[in-house]
Design an enzyme around this catalytic site. Structure first.
Site, PDB file in Angstrom:
ATOM      1  N   LEU A  97       8.121   5.316   3.525  1.00 21.49           N
ATOM      2  CA  LEU A  97       7.643   6.691   3.360  1.00 21.49           C
ATOM      3  C   LEU A  97       6.683   6.838   2.172  1.00 21.49           C
ATOM      4  O   LEU A  97       6.329   7.945   1.794  1.00 21.49           O
ATOM      5  CB  LEU A  97       8.828   7.656   3.207  1.00 21.49           C
ATOM      6  CG  LEU A  97       9.744   7.749   4.435  1.00 21.49           C
ATOM      7  CD1 LEU A  97      10.905   8.694   4.174  1.00 21.49           C
ATOM      8  CD2 LEU A  97       8.982   8.214   5.666  1.00 21.49           C
ATOM      9  N   ALA A 101       3.522   4.912  -3.871  1.00 24.08           N
ATOM     10  CA  ALA A 101       2.197   5.535  -3.992  1.00 24.08           C
ATOM     11  C   ALA A 101       2.327   6.992  -4.426  1.00 24.08           C
ATOM     12  O   ALA A 101       1.519   7.486  -5.219  1.00 24.08           O
ATOM     13  CB  ALA A 101       1.450   5.445  -2.658  1.00 24.08           C
ATOM     14  N   ASP A 143      -1.377   3.897   2.620  1.00 27.00           N
ATOM     15  CA  ASP A 143      -0.359   4.734   1.963  1.00 27.00           C
ATOM     16  C   ASP A 143      -0.978   5.611   0.877  1.00 27.00           C
ATOM     17  O   ASP A 143      -0.828   6.831   0.881  1.00 27.00           O
ATOM     18  CB  ASP A 143       0.709   3.851   1.295  1.00 27.00           C
ATOM     19  CG  ASP A 143       1.763   3.380   2.268  1.00 27.00           C
ATOM     20  OD1 ASP A 143       1.478   3.379   3.476  1.00 27.00           O
ATOM     21  OD2 ASP A 143       2.865   3.019   1.825  1.00 27.00           O
TER      22      ASP A 143
HETATM   23  O1  PMV Z   1       4.467   1.086   2.950  1.00 27.44           O
HETATM   24  P1  PMV Z   1       4.921   1.127   4.363  1.00 27.44           P
HETATM   25  O2  PMV Z   1       6.240   0.478   4.581  1.00 27.44           O
HETATM   26  O3  PMV Z   1       4.764   2.474   4.968  1.00 27.44           O
HETATM   27  O4  PMV Z   1       3.912   0.212   5.218  1.00 27.44           O
HETATM   28  C1  PMV Z   1       2.552   0.367   5.167  1.00 27.44           C
HETATM   29  C2  PMV Z   1       1.919  -0.030   6.443  1.00 27.44           C
HETATM   30  C3  PMV Z   1       1.663  -1.499   6.696  1.00 27.44           C
HETATM   31  O5  PMV Z   1       0.644  -1.483   7.684  1.00 27.44           O
HETATM   32  C4  PMV Z   1       2.885  -2.192   7.239  1.00 27.44           C
HETATM   33  C5  PMV Z   1       1.172  -2.241   5.478  1.00 27.44           C
HETATM   34  C6  PMV Z   1      -0.194  -1.821   4.994  1.00 27.44           C
HETATM   35  O6  PMV Z   1      -0.532  -2.188   3.871  1.00 27.44           O
HETATM   36  O7  PMV Z   1      -0.933  -1.144   5.718  1.00 27.44           O
END
Ligand code: PMV
Length: 311
Positions: A97, A101, A143
């Site tokens: 989620l 960040a 993110d």
């Molecule tokens: O941070 P998360 O778990 O929401 O994952 C981000 C999405 C991924 O595509 C898995 C990784 C990325 O850096 O885009």
């Protein structure tokens, strides 16, 4: 007292494939948020993570909260004033989620409020991305971008973001398996698969990219049944990339069985959260089904129609 906040996020389509240059669609979730409150004091600038041990983190510490602060002062070109920054978040950690960040963005904003300085959205995004890179391996940048911009985005790595037109509101449930999983390991394992069997897995990644493009059109046209079907297909492809888990699959199945238009894991996978597309009429039934299937926490969010497109 000077406050900075930033929302959580969900990835609607395209996680993992986005690392390989395919598009992804992500949305902010404002009901969950990180908050940083800066208060001038007599002591040197420091941070306190209220959700961790509550100990002081100095500006020189090898810690993500200190790093984001140093980068902010460097970008602003000012010396850190004496102040204490208290950080807290309602976003569960390591669950897809975007908690890291969001915490970084909240700190940048609190420092700006404290010092009366301004940064552009692009500068804030750059600072948060720097921290993401150091702590999360090789992130695509989705993110930090969705969280800093606080809008639904169509994101292709390395290109300017595009806004997403939303024809009708999207009612979503976000359900947490309660299992924490670090995205960098899932991303690393997908990389190993792609290197071992490039033809097979590159194809899966391209398929995710194609359905993300179709999803953008379905969101713009308000075609919810198509959107749900695309979520189901995206989950199956993520499963093929080995980033689902028995708990995620169980929640996805429970949501569909209870009438969700579609359901999929969201984020890095292996644990963390899944999302289910509902209607206002089916929300309560699906929420109950997810709780019965073992969801540890369920959050409802609505992605509002964008201006000029609602009907
Ligand atoms: O941070 P998360 O778990 O929401 O994952 C981000 C999405 C991924 O595509 C898995 C990784 C990325 O850096 O885009």
């Amino acid at each position: 007292m000077f406050r900075g906040t930033a929302p959580a996020k969900i990835i609607l389509f395209g996680e993992h494939a986005v690392v390989y240059g395919e598009p992804a669609i992500a949305a902010p979730v404002t009901s969950l948020y990180a908050e940083a409150i800066a208060t001038p004091t007599d002591e040197a600038f420091h941070l306190i993570a209220l959700d961790l041990d509550g100990k002081q983190i100095s500006l020189q510490a090898e810690h993500s909260l200190a790093l984001v602060s140093r980068l902010t002062f460097d970008t602003l070109g000012i010396l850190p004033p004496n102040a204490s920054v208290q950080v807290r978040s309602t976003i569960p950690l390591a669950s897809g989620l975007g908690s890291g960040a969001a915490i970084s963005a909240a700190i940048v904003r609190a420092i700006c409020a404290l010092t009366g300085c301004e940064l552009t959205t692009a500068q804030t995004n750059e600072i948060v991305f720097e921290v993401e890179k150091i702590y999360h391996g090789t992130p695509s940048g989705i993110d930090n971008t969705v969280i800093v911009h606080n809008q639904v985005i169509y994101f292709v790595r390395g290109t300017p973001i595009e806004p997403v037109a939303v024809r009708v509101p999207l009612h979503l449930l976000i359900a947490d398996t309660g299992h924490r999983a670090l995205t960098k390991f899932a991303v690393g394992d997908v990389r190993t698969l792609v290197e071992a069997e490039p033809t097979r897995y590159r194809r899966v990644i391209e398929q995710i990219g194609d359905l993300t493009k179709s999803a953008r059109a379905a969101i713009a046209n308000g075609n919810l049944s198509m959107l749900g079907k695309l979520m189901d297909e995206n989950h199956a492809l993520l499963h093929e990339l080995t980033v689902s888990s028995p708990e995620l699959d169980a929640l996805v199945a429970a949501a569909r069985h209870a009438g969700a238009l579609g359901a999929k894991l969201s984020g890095g996978g292996r644990g963390g959260n899944m999302i289910a597309l509902c209607t206002s009429d089916t929300l309560a039934t699906i929420q109950q089904a997810l709780a019965d299937a073992g969801a540890q926490r369920i959050v409802q969010t609505t992605i509002d129609a964008t201006e000029g497109t609602s009907r």
